[in-house]
Motif scaffolding. Sequence first.
Motif, mmCIF file in Angstrom:
data_model
loop_
_atom_site.group_PDB
_atom_site.id
_atom_site.type_symbol
_atom_site.label_atom_id
_atom_site.label_comp_id
_atom_site.label_asym_id
_atom_site.label_seq_id
_atom_site.Cartn_x
_atom_site.Cartn_y
_atom_site.Cartn_z
ATOM 1 N N TYR A 152 -1.298 -9.986 15.025
ATOM 2 C CA TYR A 152 -1.844 -8.903 14.702
ATOM 3 C C TYR A 152 -2.393 -7.866 14.723
ATOM 4 N N ASN A 202 -7.323 -4.818 1.403
ATOM 5 C CA ASN A 202 -6.639 -4.159 -0.242
ATOM 6 C C ASN A 202 -6.008 -4.707 -1.111
ATOM 7 N N SER A 215 8.284 -8.246 2.882
ATOM 8 C CA SER A 215 7.716 -8.230 2.234
ATOM 9 C C SER A 215 7.924 -6.586 1.460
ATOM 10 N N ILE A 271 0.801 -1.197 0.041
ATOM 11 C CA ILE A 271 0.031 0.102 0.180
ATOM 12 C C ILE A 271 0.705 1.351 -0.007
ATOM 13 N N LYS A 307 -1.689 -3.807 16.173
ATOM 14 C CA LYS A 307 -2.319 -2.757 15.413
ATOM 15 C C LYS A 307 -2.776 -1.564 16.429
ATOM 16 N N ASP A 356 12.097 2.631 4.975
ATOM 17 C CA ASP A 356 12.019 0.986 4.700
ATOM 18 C C ASP A 356 13.061 0.591 4.811
HETATM 19 P P1 NAD Z 1 3.386 -4.965 3.270
HETATM 20 O O1 NAD Z 1 3.591 -6.653 3.879
HETATM 21 O O2 NAD Z 1 3.212 -4.570 1.744
HETATM 22 O O3 NAD Z 1 4.347 -3.757 3.286
HETATM 23 C C1 NAD Z 1 5.351 -3.617 4.870
HETATM 24 C C2 NAD Z 1 6.338 -2.801 4.574
HETATM 25 O O4 NAD Z 1 6.732 -2.435 5.605
HETATM 26 C C3 NAD Z 1 7.748 -3.325 3.238
HETATM 27 O O5 NAD Z 1 8.120 -2.496 2.497
HETATM 28 C C4 NAD Z 1 8.427 -3.814 4.798
HETATM 29 O O6 NAD Z 1 10.127 -3.934 4.222
HETATM 30 C C5 NAD Z 1 8.069 -2.673 5.866
HETATM 31 N N1 NAD Z 1 8.207 -2.578 7.105
HETATM 32 C C6 NAD Z 1 8.128 -4.285 7.441
HETATM 33 N N2 NAD Z 1 9.123 -3.225 8.995
HETATM 34 C C7 NAD Z 1 9.949 -2.789 8.900
HETATM 35 C C8 NAD Z 1 10.443 -1.832 9.793
HETATM 36 N N3 NAD Z 1 10.801 -2.122 11.305
HETATM 37 N N4 NAD Z 1 11.138 -0.518 9.716
HETATM 38 C C9 NAD Z 1 10.861 -0.307 8.500
HETATM 39 N N5 NAD Z 1 10.184 -0.745 7.283
HETATM 40 C C10 NAD Z 1 9.484 -2.049 7.585
HETATM 41 O O7 NAD Z 1 1.728 -4.075 3.707
HETATM 42 P P2 NAD Z 1 0.909 -3.456 3.468
HETATM 43 O O8 NAD Z 1 0.175 -3.921 3.187
HETATM 44 O O9 NAD Z 1 1.744 -2.360 2.347
HETATM 45 O O10 NAD Z 1 0.134 -2.994 4.493
HETATM 46 C C11 NAD Z 1 0.579 -1.652 4.564
HETATM 47 C C12 NAD Z 1 -0.230 -0.585 6.176
HETATM 48 O O11 NAD Z 1 -1.433 -1.251 5.838
HETATM 49 C C13 NAD Z 1 0.447 -2.210 7.564
HETATM 50 O O12 NAD Z 1 0.704 -0.765 8.686
HETATM 51 C C14 NAD Z 1 -0.736 -2.773 7.340
HETATM 52 O O13 NAD Z 1 -0.769 -2.900 9.242
HETATM 53 C C15 NAD Z 1 -2.030 -1.502 6.695
HETATM 54 N N6 NAD Z 1 -3.368 -2.208 6.571
HETATM 55 C C16 NAD Z 1 -2.720 -2.959 5.211
HETATM 56 C C17 NAD Z 1 -3.902 -4.045 4.674
HETATM 57 C C18 NAD Z 1 -3.658 -4.541 3.394
HETATM 58 O O14 NAD Z 1 -5.168 -5.186 3.363
HETATM 59 N N7 NAD Z 1 -3.145 -4.837 2.804
HETATM 60 C C19 NAD Z 1 -5.513 -3.150 4.886
HETATM 61 C C20 NAD Z 1 -5.251 -2.260 5.999
HETATM 62 C C21 NAD Z 1 -5.321 -1.783 6.848
#
Ligand code: NAD
Length: 389
Positions: A194, A224, A81, A55, A198, A76
């Motif tokens: 998880y 998403n 991921s 996202i 959050k 990042d």
């Molecule tokens: P994702 O796993 O694709 O991306 C997470 C990113 O965070 C990665 O690039 C990873 O390298 C980085 N990351 C992880 N730990 C880290 C750290 N300690 N320091 C710096 N970077 C770090 O996740 P996503 O699906 O893009 O989700 C992004 C956000 O949206 C998250 O907070 C998630 O809780 C929230 N969210 C996701 C969804 C969904 O459907 N995917 C829905 C609602 C909310």
Amino acid sequence: MGLIPNTHRNLKDSYTVSQYHTLNGRGLTDFSQEEMIREKPPYQNFLVTGGAGFIGSNFVRYMLEKYTTCRIVVYDCLSYSGNLSTLRELSATYGERYTFIQGDICDEVQVGNALMQHEIDCIVNFAAETHVDRSLMDPGVFARTNVMGTCALLEQTRRYEIKRFHQISTDEVYGQILQGSFKETDNLRPRNPYSATKAGADSLCLAYFNSFDLPITISRGSNNIGPYQYPEKVVPLFVTNLLDELPIPVYGDGTYERDYLYVHDHCEAIDYILHLGQMGEVYNIGSGHETKNITLASTLCDLLCKPTSLIRLVDDRPGQDRRYSLDSSKLESLGWQPKHTLIDGLKASVTWYVENEWWWRPIKEGNFKVYFERQYKQRMAHAAPSPVA
Ligand code: NAD
Ligand code: TYD
């Protein structure tokens, strides 16, 4: 209704906003709401943590493309991921408006340096450990990044007097809901590691608003779908398996329901909140497209012209939430509406994976294989055949 590639909508469709609003009590005299959202970035220099993930990277593209003056620093750590190939064309396309820093959000010194050096005025925190199944295997990693990492960012926001901290949260913090939809005022009852971490992060953000007057907002999005989603999540896992004619594992009896939101609609919602959201407030972001997993699986088979006999019913995820549903009327009152129907969003997602094998193939053939074996091998060995004719 097999999918013909390249039929997905132009994502730059225009939209209309009928109401005028005030931002924290101030009149929006110079711009109408529509003009403001369309023309002027809400802030100038953004730190987008987790911007190499699904996202976050979509948000970075959305902002750089829409606003021609803002600058984005992606921060990042490139966990499993996070992927630099996801951001590969941005330097060439946007030059100095885009910067990448490899760093951990738990590292306060490095975060502080980035804030200072790039004169950041807004942090949008996407960085997190995000997969429920992995949180059942290793909860501690989730507590570290999602709780301690968010706390470290909040501390640095306070220290450097950043104008805005926006926390990206999830509908999962509310827990499951069997009927009706969650409002922002409902209690948080997370049911897996998880969502518990959050929820912890959300509580910290609200505590920093209450205790230190920190300018925070929170958004809680639903599931998403769209480009660059790591293929552990249900839609890209099923699509990429189907493209290889591999079976797709549906947990339990397949009747669990999720609300699927196209990622571009999510990005637009965040943009609205950054412009118009009130400090200390939470905004739900749902599409209203609730779907059972088995229906999702058979729709994906249909779109890719693959037989539904590839569907397998496998052992359930422990403690799985039966249904998520959000009431998004608070955000809609700011003028936001999702533009993609479920089928539009699925078609756009499927098309992207069909056309961008260069992105997902190396992931699936790399470390992902170890995870897949651990998570699915046993389950697939005694899976039940597809219940869909
Ligand atoms: P994702 O796993 O694709 O991306 C997470 C990113 O965070 C990665 O690039 C990873 O390298 C980085 N990351 C992880 N730990 C880290 C750290 N300690 N320091 C710096 N970077 C770090 O996740 P996503 O699906 O893009 O989700 C992004 C956000 O949206 C998250 O907070 C998630 O809780 C929230 N969210 C996701 C969804 C969904 O459907 N995917 C829905 C609602 C909310
Ligand atoms: P997922 O994409 O992991 O998101 P979340 O758990 O955060 O909602 O899963 C979405 C739904 O799909 C959820 O009900 C679990 C189900 N699911 C399967 O049936 N099979 C799978 O292989 C995966 C990954 C998920």
